[in-house]
Design a protein around this motif. Structure first.
Motif, mmCIF file in Angstrom:
data_model
loop_
_atom_site.group_PDB
_atom_site.id
_atom_site.type_symbol
_atom_site.label_atom_id
_atom_site.label_comp_id
_atom_site.label_asym_id
_atom_site.label_seq_id
_atom_site.Cartn_x
_atom_site.Cartn_y
_atom_site.Cartn_z
ATOM 1 N N ASP A 6 0.730 -1.225 -0.004
ATOM 2 C CA ASP A 6 -0.052 -0.054 -0.001
ATOM 3 C C ASP A 6 0.792 1.478 -0.152
ATOM 4 N N ASP A 7 1.933 1.283 0.678
ATOM 5 C CA ASP A 7 2.816 2.391 0.726
ATOM 6 C C ASP A 7 3.384 2.606 -0.561
ATOM 7 N N ASN A 55 10.338 -3.415 -5.032
ATOM 8 C CA ASN A 55 8.977 -3.141 -4.639
ATOM 9 C C ASN A 55 8.151 -3.743 -5.832
ATOM 10 N N VAL A 56 8.538 -3.936 -7.067
ATOM 11 C CA VAL A 56 7.442 -4.552 -8.062
ATOM 12 C C VAL A 56 7.954 -6.090 -7.951
ATOM 13 N N GLY A 69 1.333 6.968 -6.654
ATOM 14 C CA GLY A 69 0.533 7.897 -6.901
ATOM 15 C C GLY A 69 0.661 9.440 -6.429
ATOM 16 N N GLU A 70 1.481 9.572 -5.651
ATOM 17 C CA GLU A 70 2.134 10.938 -5.599
ATOM 18 C C GLU A 70 3.175 11.558 -6.444
ATOM 19 N N HIS A 71 3.548 10.422 -7.278
ATOM 20 C CA HIS A 71 4.557 10.774 -8.390
ATOM 21 C C HIS A 71 3.996 10.685 -9.787
ATOM 22 N N LYS A 72 2.940 11.323 -9.932
ATOM 23 C CA LYS A 72 2.114 11.016 -11.281
ATOM 24 C C LYS A 72 2.976 11.235 -12.424
ATOM 25 N N ARG A 122 14.195 8.547 -7.102
ATOM 26 C CA ARG A 122 14.912 8.901 -5.801
ATOM 27 C C ARG A 122 13.958 8.850 -4.546
ATOM 28 N N ALA A 123 12.743 9.147 -4.792
ATOM 29 C CA ALA A 123 11.683 8.840 -3.659
ATOM 30 C C ALA A 123 11.505 7.577 -3.259
ATOM 31 N N CYS A 124 11.474 6.489 -4.015
ATOM 32 C CA CYS A 124 11.314 5.057 -3.762
ATOM 33 C C CYS A 124 12.871 4.645 -3.257
ATOM 34 N N LEU A 125 13.869 5.261 -3.538
ATOM 35 C CA LEU A 125 15.150 4.902 -2.957
ATOM 36 C C LEU A 125 15.200 5.377 -1.450
ATOM 37 N N LEU A 126 14.782 6.606 -1.198
ATOM 38 C CA LEU A 126 14.734 7.150 0.123
ATOM 39 C C LEU A 126 13.840 6.163 1.009
ATOM 40 N N ALA A 127 12.681 5.829 0.217
ATOM 41 C CA ALA A 127 11.670 5.117 1.279
ATOM 42 C C ALA A 127 12.296 3.671 1.508
#
Length: 165
Positions: free
Chosen positions: A81-82, A148-149, A88-91, A108-113
């Motif tokens: 879900d995250d 993640n995928v 969704g935040e990075h359309k 980069r957002a995915c890496l940071l998360a």
């Protein structure tokens, strides 16, 4: 544990992404030499066990030297879900090559998360700006996305999951 239970209790995937810090050429040569020596000993009809143990120890030392040439970035997949919320935040941007997400911000957002190294966002900003090359940045972010995928390990041989009738 049944197959259904195994799937339901599957942990989030994790990986360590290597970033080369030091030249590993000599260390890799040592690994190749140690592997060759060990293989040669094993092909002998009745190998000397002490020599085999010594060759295995030399191989472990050489492998440790190679590993020491790298900084290993620990990554862990997000909860499903995250991850979907982050996408969704990075359309995708209109009038761009973006298809699934914003190619400029999402990786980069995915890496940071996913980063479990304890580095701050400011640390990563510095690393991206002054330390990593473009291709290194892409590889690192792609590792986080792949976790993640949940794509299969690329090192598995072609057709590994096919079942013979």
């Amino acid at each position: 544990m049944s197959k259904g239970d195994r799937l339901l209790s599957r942990p989030r995937l994790s990986a360590e992404h290597p970033i080369r810090i030091d030249d590993d050429t000599e260390a890799r040569r040592e690994v190749e030499q140690a592997q060759f020596t060990l293989a040669l000993l094993r092909t002998q009809g009745d190998p000397d066990e002490a020599a085999v143990r010594k060759a295995k120890a030399a191989l472990k030392r050489a492998e440790a030297k190679v590993r020491a040439c790298y900084e290993w970035i620990p990554l862990r997949a997000m909860e499903v879900d995250d991850y979907e919320a982050l996408v969704g935040e990075h359309k995708p941007r209109p009038d761009s090559a973006d298809e699934i997400w914003n190619n400029a911000t999402f990786p980069r957002a995915c890496l940071l998360a996913c980063d479990e190294s304890g580095r701050s966002e400011a640390d990563w900003e510095h690393i991206f700006k002054h330390v990593l090359s473009g291709p290194e940045q892409i590889q690192l972010c792609n590792t986080a996305i792949r976790l993640n995928v949940r794509t299969p390990d690329e090192s598995l041989p072609k057709g590994w999951a096919q079942i013979e009738p």
